[in-house]
Every structure is written in C-alpha cells, then in structure tokens.
Scaffold this active site. Structure first.
Site, PDB file in Angstrom:
ATOM      1  N   CYS A  57       0.817  -1.221   0.000  1.00 56.33           N
ATOM      2  CA  CYS A  57       0.000   0.000   0.000  1.00 56.33           C
ATOM      3  C   CYS A  57       0.853   1.275   0.000  1.00 56.33           C
ATOM      4  O   CYS A  57       1.999   1.262   0.438  1.00 56.33           O
ATOM      5  CB  CYS A  57      -0.867   0.023   1.252  1.00 56.33           C
ATOM      6  SG  CYS A  57      -2.318  -0.976   1.087  1.00 56.33           S
ATOM      7  N   ASN A 160      -0.683 -13.207 -10.675  1.00 57.05           N
ATOM      8  CA  ASN A 160      -1.400 -14.283  -9.994  1.00 57.05           C
ATOM      9  C   ASN A 160      -2.529 -13.626  -9.230  1.00 57.05           C
ATOM     10  O   ASN A 160      -2.270 -12.765  -8.398  1.00 57.05           O
ATOM     11  CB  ASN A 160      -0.505 -14.990  -8.961  1.00 57.05           C
ATOM     12  CG  ASN A 160       0.656 -15.695  -9.616  1.00 57.05           C
ATOM     13  OD1 ASN A 160       0.506 -16.285 -10.692  1.00 57.05           O
ATOM     14  ND2 ASN A 160       1.815 -15.631  -8.993  1.00 57.05           N
ATOM     15  N   HIS A 173      -1.818  -6.325  -7.977  1.00 57.81           N
ATOM     16  CA  HIS A 173      -0.420  -6.192  -8.398  1.00 57.81           C
ATOM     17  C   HIS A 173      -0.067  -7.292  -9.373  1.00 57.81           C
ATOM     18  O   HIS A 173      -0.803  -8.271  -9.531  1.00 57.81           O
ATOM     19  CB  HIS A 173       0.518  -6.290  -7.184  1.00 57.81           C
ATOM     20  CG  HIS A 173       0.569  -7.664  -6.588  1.00 57.81           C
ATOM     21  ND1 HIS A 173      -0.428  -8.169  -5.787  1.00 57.81           N
ATOM     22  CD2 HIS A 173       1.476  -8.664  -6.715  1.00 57.81           C
ATOM     23  CE1 HIS A 173      -0.129  -9.405  -5.429  1.00 57.81           C
ATOM     24  NE2 HIS A 173       1.029  -9.743  -5.990  1.00 57.81           N
ATOM     25  N   LYS A 324     -10.191 -27.106 -11.136  1.00 61.78           N
ATOM     26  CA  LYS A 324      -9.544 -28.188 -11.870  1.00 61.78           C
ATOM     27  C   LYS A 324      -8.171 -28.433 -11.245  1.00 61.78           C
ATOM     28  O   LYS A 324      -7.394 -27.486 -11.059  1.00 61.78           O
ATOM     29  CB  LYS A 324      -9.400 -27.749 -13.328  1.00 61.78           C
ATOM     30  CG  LYS A 324      -8.424 -28.526 -14.147  1.00 61.78           C
ATOM     31  CD  LYS A 324      -9.083 -29.724 -14.774  1.00 61.78           C
ATOM     32  CE  LYS A 324      -8.079 -30.568 -15.548  1.00 61.78           C
ATOM     33  NZ  LYS A 324      -8.511 -31.935 -15.727  1.00 61.78           N
ATOM     34  N   PHE A 325      -7.887 -29.665 -10.892  1.00 58.12           N
ATOM     35  CA  PHE A 325      -6.550 -30.021 -10.385  1.00 58.12           C
ATOM     36  C   PHE A 325      -5.744 -30.608 -11.524  1.00 58.12           C
ATOM     37  O   PHE A 325      -6.220 -31.485 -12.233  1.00 58.12           O
ATOM     38  CB  PHE A 325      -6.656 -31.049  -9.258  1.00 58.12           C
ATOM     39  CG  PHE A 325      -7.154 -30.466  -7.967  1.00 58.12           C
ATOM     40  CD1 PHE A 325      -6.273 -29.840  -7.087  1.00 58.12           C
ATOM     41  CD2 PHE A 325      -8.502 -30.528  -7.631  1.00 58.12           C
ATOM     42  CE1 PHE A 325      -6.736 -29.294  -5.897  1.00 58.12           C
ATOM     43  CE2 PHE A 325      -8.971 -29.979  -6.453  1.00 58.12           C
ATOM     44  CZ  PHE A 325      -8.080 -29.360  -5.579  1.00 58.12           C
ATOM     45  N   GLU A 330      -2.621 -35.801 -15.554  1.00 58.35           N
ATOM     46  CA  GLU A 330      -2.021 -34.571 -16.107  1.00 58.35           C
ATOM     47  C   GLU A 330      -0.535 -34.467 -15.779  1.00 58.35           C
ATOM     48  O   GLU A 330       0.257 -34.048 -16.604  1.00 58.35           O
ATOM     49  CB  GLU A 330      -2.741 -33.321 -15.577  1.00 58.35           C
ATOM     50  CG  GLU A 330      -4.082 -33.049 -16.221  1.00 58.35           C
ATOM     51  CD  GLU A 330      -5.223 -33.750 -15.510  1.00 58.35           C
ATOM     52  OE1 GLU A 330      -4.960 -34.666 -14.689  1.00 58.35           O
ATOM     53  OE2 GLU A 330      -6.382 -33.399 -15.786  1.00 58.35           O
TER      54      GLU A 330
HETATM   55  P1  H2U Z   1       2.526 -12.686  -5.553  1.00 58.71           P
HETATM   56  O1  H2U Z   1       1.331 -12.275  -4.818  1.00 58.71           O
HETATM   57  O2  H2U Z   1       2.241 -13.040  -7.003  1.00 58.71           O
HETATM   58  O3  H2U Z   1       3.266 -13.755  -4.815  1.00 58.71           O
HETATM   59  O4  H2U Z   1       3.494 -11.418  -5.623  1.00 58.71           O
HETATM   60  C1  H2U Z   1       3.825 -10.641  -4.507  1.00 58.71           C
HETATM   61  C2  H2U Z   1       5.291 -10.386  -4.547  1.00 58.71           C
HETATM   62  O5  H2U Z   1       5.578  -9.291  -3.698  1.00 58.71           O
HETATM   63  C3  H2U Z   1       6.099 -11.583  -4.057  1.00 58.71           C
HETATM   64  O6  H2U Z   1       6.959 -12.021  -5.079  1.00 58.71           O
HETATM   65  C4  H2U Z   1       6.803  -9.507  -3.078  1.00 58.71           C
HETATM   66  C5  H2U Z   1       6.868 -11.019  -2.867  1.00 58.71           C
HETATM   67  O7  H2U Z   1       8.198 -11.468  -2.867  1.00 58.71           O
HETATM   68  N1  H2U Z   1       6.855  -8.763  -1.829  1.00 58.71           N
HETATM   69  C6  H2U Z   1       7.915  -7.899  -1.597  1.00 58.71           C
HETATM   70  O8  H2U Z   1       8.798  -7.777  -2.443  1.00 58.71           O
HETATM   71  N2  H2U Z   1       7.971  -7.187  -0.433  1.00 58.71           N
HETATM   72  C7  H2U Z   1       7.038  -7.284   0.566  1.00 58.71           C
HETATM   73  O9  H2U Z   1       7.172  -6.647   1.581  1.00 58.71           O
HETATM   74  C8  H2U Z   1       5.883  -8.175   0.409  1.00 58.71           C
HETATM   75  C9  H2U Z   1       5.789  -8.959  -0.861  1.00 58.71           C
END
Ligand code: H2U
Length: 363
Positions: A57, A160, A173, A324-325, A330
C-alpha cells in the site's frame, strides 16, 4: 559481483529426460506469505483490513526496506524484496555449467524481479477499476518492459490473482521477472512459431489462427473482439476457461502497441475480467501473463515469426470453489479437460452484462 554459490544463488538445471530446465532460487526461502489472511466466500478477494497493514500500500513500510512506499496515486513499481533471480552473479567456474555434460547441466540464472502495484486501493481488482486506472497499468507494463528488454532476453510479466493461484498478497499487483535466458515456454514458442513461419512461406502462426477462427470457424471460440484485439478460447486450451488475448495486427512486443491499441486493450481486458468474475459471481482466480518476441541480444535476430499474446489460465471449473486439479494423469501423462473449449467460449460469450456482479448489488 558475487561469486556463484549453488546453495545461495539462482541457477537453472537441465532435465535431459524432458528437455526442460528448472529455475532453482535458494535465496528466496525467506519470502513472506500474506495470501490466506482471512477466509471468505469471495474466492480470495480483498478486504478492508488489509489497507493499513499491507506492505504494497501507499505509505507502508515493507519488512526489507526502511523507507515507506510513496503515496502513489496510480501504479507503483519496486524491486521484489525476495527475488527469484539476482543480477550480479559472476560466471560459475566450478560447477557443471557446460553444455557438454549430458546429465548434470546447469547455468547461472541472472535477472531481476519487480513488483507492479496496479492501484493504491487494496480492495480493487482490475475489472472494477476505471478504464483510466487500467490505462496506467498498461503504460507501466510497457515502461517496465521497455527498460528491462534492453538488457534481458525475456521479460515475463505475470499476474497471480487469488490465493487459489498462489498469490501471496491481495493488493492488486503483478510481477515481472526478466532473465538473461529464454525460459521453457519462451524457448518452445520461439521454435514452433519459427517452424510454422518457414513452412508457410512467412505466415505468422497466430495471425493465421485468427484468420481461420474468423472465416472458417465463424468465431466459434471467440469470446469478444474489438477493432484491435480479440479474446479466444484456444482450440488447444487446457484450463477450463483458459483464454488468449491477442492483437489483430502483427505485433511483436508489448512496446510496439500504438496508443489506440493500448486503449482497446484496456477496454477488452475490463470486459473479459468482468465476464470471468460474473461467471461464478466470484473474484475469478487466474494466472495471466504476456508472451512476445525475445528481447536483449536476441532482438537483433529476425523475430517476425512472433505474435504478441497474453494468456489467462483460471483454474475454476464449475463454481467459485470447484477447481480443476492438474494432478494424476495430467502430471504423469498429459493434460486432460472435460468441458470443450467451444462450450467454454460460448459460456463466456453469453455473459453479456458489462456490469460487475458486485456493482450490480449496489445499483
Ligand atoms: P505474488 O502475490 O504473485 O506472490 O506477488 C507478490 C510479490 O511481492 C512476491 O513475489 C513480493 C513477494 O516477494 N513482496 C515484496 O517484495 N515485499 C514485501 O514486503 C511483500 C511482498
């Protein structure tokens, strides 16, 4: 420059049985997990409590940094504090890094990992953002891509969404991983598109696919299209509601999009993501990402066989909770699906409302 240490630094190991590489990132073990902070019926959508404490944030202080995040108004890019790749690893002198070992082959993996926050508000997801908000995301994708593409062979932008897809943080993000090598998916697509191009006298595989989908198959698998873009459930789709988003013009890379194409992209992304969320009245989890022509020193090669495209891989199959798994057959034999791609395309196409289900409740 650090000396390579297999126990501390990222590297790729070769699997000669599958002609595939695996990226090993031992430095990443300390990564935090913020995914399943609170169970709700919302497929991992966000909640208000996140706003004050979430490290993504505006104004938040991330565990690994002493400086607070800026009070950003649109997007915010930072270097991942727990990167799967490091940029300054020296060449490996001791390890098996030569291509002449058929069994124990590895190479140092250099790269950078960034995080792009889409919006200051943790409660928003892309489909509920304004077109102006989405245009900032697209412009940031392009800026980050352009910057990294000058140095790295492959720039993987991916999002993701939802903890079902391993998203570790509910703030809107995505991530960007840039590498000094072509990862498996890129390497295969580089070859298959080139083979098609050679066999079909310079025709581009995905542009021929669009032509045939429109003319021969009467848009059977097309979910939506506008002047510049289309969304299709590919003939060969694996995930139940998998889609591919691609420009109608021959475009090699994200950075080649015109202003009009960027505007059209924002519109079609919003439409697609509203359809996804409205399908099961849930914040539809997925992994998505962009594939385009290789970059870095590979951009000196002729890459005209490439066509830019984005892929959406959502796991849900029948409801907000039934996914779906990809296991059993698979994992051990090959991908399998129940609903046909044509059925999935029709189901998404028929969701004609452009209003997100959450906003309907409010009207
Ligand atoms: P994902 O939600 O796709 O995992 O991505 C979040 C990314 O944010 C993750 O790779 C990074 C995590 O390493 N992150 C930071 O770099 N700093 C933080 O304080 C929290 C998360």
């Amino acid at each position: 420059m650090m000396n390579f240490d297999r126990t501390k630094h990222s590297h790729c190991r070769y699997n000669p049985l599958k002609d595939e590489w695996v990226l090993v990132s031992p430095q990443r073990l300390s990564r935090p997990w913020q995914g399943r902070v609170e169970e709700d019926d919302d497929g991992g959508d966000t909640n208000n409590n996140q706003q004050s404490t979430n490290p993504l944030c505006p104004g938040a202080i991330r565990r690994e940094t002493s400086q607070p995040n800026p009070f950003y108004e649109h997007t915010f890019v930072f270097d991942n504090d727990y990167p799967a790749l490091l940029s300054d690893i020296a060449a490996d002198e001791n390890e098996k890094n030569k291509n002449d070992d058929d069994l124990f082959q590895c190479h140092v993996a250099r790269g950078v990992c960034k995080v792009i926050c889409f919006h200051p508000n943790s409660n928003l997801t892309l489909p509920r953002m304004t077109l102006d908000d989405i245009s900032h995301v697209i412009k940031t994708w392009i800026d980050v891509y352009q910057d990294l593409a000058s140095k790295y062979q492959w720039v993987q932008i991916f999002e993701n969404r939802g903890d079902m897809m391993g998203c570790s943080n509910p703030h809107p993000h995505c991530q960007v991983w840039a590498t000094d090598f072509l990862p498996n998916e890129a390497r295969i697509k580089h070859r298959t598109q080139k083979d098609y191009f050679t066999k079909h006298n310079g025709n581009v595989l995905l542009l021929d696919y669009i032509k045939r989908e429109f003319n021969e198959f009467k848009k059977e698998r097309v979910v939506i299209d506008n002047e510049h873009w289309l969304v299709v459930v590919p003939y060969w789709a694996v995930w139940p509601y998998e889609t591919m988003l691609l420009p109608k013009r021959h475009v090699l890379r994200l950075s080649d999009l015109t202003d009009d194409e960027q505007t059209g992209l924002g519109q079609i992304m919003k439409q697609l993501l509203i359809k996804y969320d409205n399908l099961f009245n849930t914040s539809f989890p997925y992994s998505m990402g962009w594939h385009g022509a290789p970059t870095g020193d590979l951009s000196n090669e002729d890459c005209s066989h490439w066509q830019l495209h984005a892929l959406y891989y959502p796991p849900l199959v029948r409801s907000a909770t039934i996914k779906k798994f990809m296991v059993g057959y698979e994992m051990l034999a090959q991908a399998q699906r129940d609903i046909t791609p044509e059925y999935a395309a029709e189901a998404l196409r028929n969701l004609s409302s452009e209003i997100h289900y959450k906003d309907k409740k409010n009207t």
